[in-house]
Scaffold this motif. Sequence first.
Motif, PDB file in Angstrom:
ATOM      1  N   LEU A 136      81.027  79.295  42.527  1.00 39.32           N
ATOM      2  CA  LEU A 136      79.899  78.986  41.074  1.00 39.32           C
ATOM      3  C   LEU A 136      79.337  77.328  41.496  1.00 39.32           C
ATOM      4  O   LEU A 136      77.968  76.823  41.758  1.00 39.32           O
ATOM      5  CB  LEU A 136      80.454  79.628  39.970  1.00 39.32           C
ATOM      6  N   PHE A 137      80.543  76.600  41.294  1.00 36.98           N
ATOM      7  CA  PHE A 137      80.292  75.327  41.438  1.00 36.98           C
ATOM      8  C   PHE A 137      79.696  74.737  42.187  1.00 36.98           C
ATOM      9  O   PHE A 137      79.115  73.599  43.041  1.00 36.98           O
ATOM     10  CB  PHE A 137      81.419  74.286  41.411  1.00 36.98           C
ATOM     11  N   ASN A 138      80.309  75.174  43.494  1.00 35.38           N
ATOM     12  CA  ASN A 138      79.647  75.268  45.202  1.00 35.38           C
ATOM     13  C   ASN A 138      78.408  74.868  45.477  1.00 35.38           C
ATOM     14  O   ASN A 138      77.284  73.871  46.451  1.00 35.38           O
ATOM     15  CB  ASN A 138      80.234  75.870  46.188  1.00 35.38           C
ATOM     16  N   TYR A 139      78.136  76.779  44.841  1.00 34.58           N
ATOM     17  CA  TYR A 139      76.431  76.991  45.165  1.00 34.58           C
ATOM     18  C   TYR A 139      75.823  75.823  44.143  1.00 34.58           C
ATOM     19  O   TYR A 139      74.578  75.443  44.252  1.00 34.58           O
ATOM     20  CB  TYR A 139      76.318  78.324  44.567  1.00 34.58           C
ATOM     21  N   GLY A 140      76.184  75.432  42.624  1.00 32.14           N
ATOM     22  CA  GLY A 140      75.368  74.233  41.614  1.00 32.14           C
ATOM     23  C   GLY A 140      75.257  73.448  42.297  1.00 32.14           C
ATOM     24  O   GLY A 140      74.356  72.770  42.580  1.00 32.14           O
ATOM     25  N   ARG A 141      76.715  72.919  43.293  1.00 34.88           N
ATOM     26  CA  ARG A 141      75.937  71.220  43.817  1.00 34.88           C
ATOM     27  C   ARG A 141      75.111  71.657  45.397  1.00 34.88           C
ATOM     28  O   ARG A 141      74.496  70.970  44.866  1.00 34.88           O
ATOM     29  CB  ARG A 141      77.405  70.790  44.310  1.00 34.88           C
ATOM     30  N   LEU A 161      72.162  73.707  45.617  1.00 36.80           N
ATOM     31  CA  LEU A 161      71.134  74.024  44.223  1.00 36.80           C
ATOM     32  C   LEU A 161      70.576  71.798  44.018  1.00 36.80           C
ATOM     33  O   LEU A 161      69.249  72.271  44.141  1.00 36.80           O
ATOM     34  CB  LEU A 161      71.080  74.560  43.702  1.00 36.80           C
ATOM     35  N   HIS A 162      71.496  71.735  43.728  1.00 40.05           N
ATOM     36  CA  HIS A 162      71.407  69.879  43.069  1.00 40.05           C
ATOM     37  C   HIS A 162      71.446  69.588  44.043  1.00 40.05           C
ATOM     38  O   HIS A 162      70.488  67.968  44.231  1.00 40.05           O
ATOM     39  CB  HIS A 162      72.649  69.565  42.182  1.00 40.05           C
ATOM     40  N   TYR A 163      71.226  69.770  44.719  1.00 45.86           N
ATOM     41  CA  TYR A 163      71.257  68.932  46.420  1.00 45.86           C
ATOM     42  C   TYR A 163      69.854  68.948  47.136  1.00 45.86           C
ATOM     43  O   TYR A 163      69.331  68.587  47.073  1.00 45.86           O
ATOM     44  CB  TYR A 163      72.525  68.935  47.439  1.00 45.86           C
ATOM     45  N   GLY A 164      69.318  70.184  47.502  1.00 46.05           N
ATOM     46  CA  GLY A 164      68.472  70.582  47.569  1.00 46.05           C
ATOM     47  C   GLY A 164      66.950  70.213  46.913  1.00 46.05           C
ATOM     48  O   GLY A 164      66.456  69.515  46.804  1.00 46.05           O
ATOM     49  N   ARG A 217      67.535  68.008  44.056  1.00 41.50           N
ATOM     50  CA  ARG A 217      67.023  66.357  44.448  1.00 41.50           C
ATOM     51  C   ARG A 217      66.637  65.716  45.713  1.00 41.50           C
ATOM     52  O   ARG A 217      65.865  65.066  45.419  1.00 41.50           O
ATOM     53  CB  ARG A 217      68.925  66.199  44.600  1.00 41.50           C
ATOM     54  N   ASN A 218      66.649  66.353  47.085  1.00 39.77           N
ATOM     55  CA  ASN A 218      66.232  65.566  48.291  1.00 39.77           C
ATOM     56  C   ASN A 218      64.385  66.209  48.135  1.00 39.77           C
ATOM     57  O   ASN A 218      63.807  65.654  48.888  1.00 39.77           O
ATOM     58  CB  ASN A 218      66.843  66.486  48.973  1.00 39.77           C
ATOM     59  N   LYS A 219      64.457  67.266  47.582  1.00 38.34           N
ATOM     60  CA  LYS A 219      62.866  67.710  47.434  1.00 38.34           C
ATOM     61  C   LYS A 219      61.905  67.367  46.900  1.00 38.34           C
ATOM     62  O   LYS A 219      61.127  66.587  47.220  1.00 38.34           O
ATOM     63  CB  LYS A 219      62.859  69.582  47.052  1.00 38.34           C
ATOM     64  N   ILE A 220      62.605  66.636  45.952  1.00 40.44           N
ATOM     65  CA  ILE A 220      61.839  66.229  44.912  1.00 40.44           C
ATOM     66  C   ILE A 220      61.857  64.587  45.192  1.00 40.44           C
ATOM     67  O   ILE A 220      60.688  63.838  44.949  1.00 40.44           O
ATOM     68  CB  ILE A 220      62.414  66.063  43.257  1.00 40.44           C
ATOM     69  N   LYS A 221      62.575  64.737  45.625  1.00 44.99           N
ATOM     70  CA  LYS A 221      62.420  62.557  46.520  1.00 44.99           C
ATOM     71  C   LYS A 221      60.929  62.849  47.942  1.00 44.99           C
ATOM     72  O   LYS A 221      60.552  61.777  47.494  1.00 44.99           O
ATOM     73  CB  LYS A 221      63.237  62.332  47.081  1.00 44.99           C
ATOM     74  N   CYS A 222      61.162  63.696  48.741  1.00 49.06           N
ATOM     75  CA  CYS A 222      59.880  63.886  49.593  1.00 49.06           C
ATOM     76  C   CYS A 222      58.620  64.300  48.871  1.00 49.06           C
ATOM     77  O   CYS A 222      58.133  63.813  49.390  1.00 49.06           O
ATOM     78  CB  CYS A 222      60.431  65.268  50.124  1.00 49.06           C
ATOM     79  N   LEU A 223      58.557  65.135  47.599  1.00 54.15           N
ATOM     80  CA  LEU A 223      57.589  65.110  46.978  1.00 54.15           C
ATOM     81  C   LEU A 223      56.733  64.122  46.536  1.00 54.15           C
ATOM     82  O   LEU A 223      55.883  63.802  46.335  1.00 54.15           O
ATOM     83  CB  LEU A 223      58.130  66.411  45.947  1.00 54.15           C
ATOM     84  N   LEU A 224      58.198  63.055  45.997  1.00 52.15           N
ATOM     85  CA  LEU A 224      57.279  61.920  45.419  1.00 52.15           C
ATOM     86  C   LEU A 224      56.512  61.054  46.522  1.00 52.15           C
ATOM     87  O   LEU A 224      55.580  60.144  45.985  1.00 52.15           O
ATOM     88  CB  LEU A 224      58.375  61.103  44.855  1.00 52.15           C
ATOM     89  N   GLY A 225      56.778  60.899  47.427  1.00 57.18           N
ATOM     90  CA  GLY A 225      56.417  60.595  49.059  1.00 57.18           C
ATOM     91  C   GLY A 225      56.880  58.820  48.980  1.00 57.18           C
ATOM     92  O   GLY A 225      55.545  58.086  49.050  1.00 57.18           O
ATOM     93  N   MET A 226      57.654  58.251  48.399  1.00 58.76           N
ATOM     94  CA  MET A 226      58.060  56.974  47.611  1.00 58.76           C
ATOM     95  C   MET A 226      59.463  56.956  48.228  1.00 58.76           C
ATOM     96  O   MET A 226      59.892  57.419  49.649  1.00 58.76           O
ATOM     97  CB  MET A 226      58.175  56.525  46.194  1.00 58.76           C
ATOM     98  N   ASN A 227      59.899  55.387  48.461  1.00 59.52           N
ATOM     99  CA  ASN A 227      60.675  55.305  49.533  1.00 59.52           C
ATOM    100  C   ASN A 227      62.093  55.333  49.070  1.00 59.52           C
ATOM    101  O   ASN A 227      63.249  53.981  48.438  1.00 59.52           O
ATOM    102  CB  ASN A 227      60.981  53.177  49.334  1.00 59.52           C
ATOM    103  N   PRO A 278      76.470  66.796  54.602  1.00 62.54           N
ATOM    104  CA  PRO A 278      77.026  67.990  55.664  1.00 62.54           C
ATOM    105  C   PRO A 278      77.669  69.076  55.275  1.00 62.54           C
ATOM    106  O   PRO A 278      78.875  68.361  54.340  1.00 62.54           O
ATOM    107  CB  PRO A 278      77.753  67.391  57.102  1.00 62.54           C
ATOM    108  N   ARG A 279      77.583  70.453  55.729  1.00 61.15           N
ATOM    109  CA  ARG A 279      78.327  71.568  55.222  1.00 61.15           C
ATOM    110  C   ARG A 279      79.342  71.239  53.190  1.00 61.15           C
ATOM    111  O   ARG A 279      80.312  71.036  52.888  1.00 61.15           O
ATOM    112  CB  ARG A 279      80.049  71.423  55.307  1.00 61.15           C
ATOM    113  N   ILE A 280      78.373  71.402  52.593  1.00 59.18           N
ATOM    114  CA  ILE A 280      78.052  71.751  51.141  1.00 59.18           C
ATOM    115  C   ILE A 280      78.645  72.554  50.547  1.00 59.18           C
ATOM    116  O   ILE A 280      79.883  73.126  49.254  1.00 59.18           O
ATOM    117  CB  ILE A 280      76.979  71.171  50.781  1.00 59.18           C
ATOM    118  N   VAL A 281      78.708  73.704  51.527  1.00 57.96           N
ATOM    119  CA  VAL A 281      78.979  74.987  51.256  1.00 57.96           C
ATOM    120  C   VAL A 281      80.313  75.000  52.600  1.00 57.96           C
ATOM    121  O   VAL A 281      80.717  74.981  53.011  1.00 57.96           O
ATOM    122  CB  VAL A 281      78.490  76.114  51.715  1.00 57.96           C
TER     123      VAL A 281
END
Length: 604
Positions: free
Chosen positions: A352-357, A359-362, A364-374, A381-384
């Motif tokens: 459960l915690f592995n997939y929670g991590r 999900l958090h990783y995905g 977080r990085n998606k929001i950073k990409c959408l913001l389009g900032m630096n 690698p290999r979160i799962v």
Amino acid sequence: MFSVEFRYRARKIYKSVKQIVELVSNVLLFLASFLAIILVIYRFGFDMPADYSHEIYYTYRAIIRLFVVLGLLRFLFNFRLLRAEKGFWIEVLVLLFLFALTLFSKHFDRPDFEETNPFLFKVERILTYAVVLLLSIIQLSKQIFVVLRSRVKAEVLFAASFLFIILLGAVLLRLPNATYEGISFMDALFTSTSAVCVTGLTVVDTGATFTLTGQVVLLMLIQVGGIGVMTFTSFFAMSFLSGTSFHDQFMMKNLLNEASLSDIFRTVVYIILTTFIIEGIGVYLVYMQVQDVAEIDNKLFFALFHGVSAFCNAGFSTLPGNLYDPLIRHLYGLQVILAFLIIFGGIGFPILFNYGRLLHYGIRNKIKCLLGMNYKVVHEPRIVSTTTRIVLPTTLILLVVGTALFWIFENHNVLDGMSFTGKFATSFMGAVTPRTAGFNNVDMSMLHVPTIFLTIVLMWIGAAPMSTGGGIKVTTFVIALKNIWANLAGNDRVVIAHRQLTRENVNRAHSIIMLSILWIILAVFVIVILEPKATLTQAVFEVVSALGTVGLTLNLTPHLCVASKMTIALTMFVGRVGLITLLACFIRHQEVKLYTYPDETVIV
């Protein structure tokens, strides 16, 4: 302003006063905690005059004031050390809550308060008892961590903690107010063992034998046994105990299977929070399902009991026929909800915690990409983990194959006459519950032999490691199969998901399987001798059910003699703690030898 000698003497006096205050505080807290637990047992376990209950309540109020005073003294003398601890703000919030409860106590003492505000009056009483009991458990948890500081093996501590709770539970279940007509110590011990080991095998009717007080005790035993005694005590102690040693943390690292020492506290907190969140959602859904069942009086407690029992894979029910009871037999939505609670409880906290991590990783990085900032996108690698890559596919295969085979075997038997939805829900539950849950939604004695064999196999395999379930665990099963395949292919390595497993990992898996088979043979041999009327199928089924901490029965357990009950109870304990863990308590670990003997080949 002051001389060096004066300051030296002042510091010396301060240290002496501090030591005396700490010693007196620890003694008072221990005595108050012990008194609080004894009083709550006396308050709810025995019949008493109304005046006695009032006296106990006011004693609890005095204990709260004592906790406040000693807490303030602790902050006064150790503020800098406490400020650096992870549990600092938790302790601050607890102290503020106790202080507020003390301030408003006079308001609750008004003569007309109970009549004008009956709901608030009950809430205040419940909070007073709950808070004092919780703080008392925290103090006892600190004492357990004092034991941890001695060189006690983790396996011994783990097994002893379960044994202590089992014996305490047996005593509590024998209290006059816990049952309607009394219960023998053997039956109380068996029931307590079944609850703490989250098995579900019973020798008495839970609903007809135990009062609401007894059922609450059972619920607490199930919860403590499901999450794990050491998880609870470590959470409380690590939240409020200052100065935990490196040895304490290293032992908890081994018990929780955590890779980093710095993540232990966070992991324990996540386990507690995840459990209560999932159980809370499950309780609400179960409560909504039984709204139209008029025969169930206390629907909220029914939902709470079954929700916790399902997530902890316990299989206890307050109804005489379990889920096959006529009141809820056709509530297929309820069965599916309980099935998913069982799956979440049996899939294991690391997954459960592995997939929670992940999900958090995905996110977080998606929001950073959408913001389009630096923002720098972090790549991990290999979160799962490899464990997750084993558990989820294997669990899915077992559920799908189990559901399909149950449907095929019982389509013209126990499933006959049901709708498509009913057949699917019953078959799905029939595949889920043998994986250490123990709820029965059909008459087990009516099942065909192939279905009984399927159930035995599922019970033996069990759930995932570090979960509320039992069995040999799906990872053990898969590692053994992979090792067999590697031997057949002439490969000396076991590889799963592009990762090579250590030889220690493979050896442990084969040891677990071999020990479980040996115990099953021994226990079945004892049962068939002690119970001449029992068939071999019944004996094997009961023993595997107990060893896998499942709780399903072919109606043999309620009719066992005392010696057979002891055998099944011991099997449940072995299944919950683990044979390797128990044997490690008595076998001394050998030091690594710096030499090897010549190789030799033996005919196999």
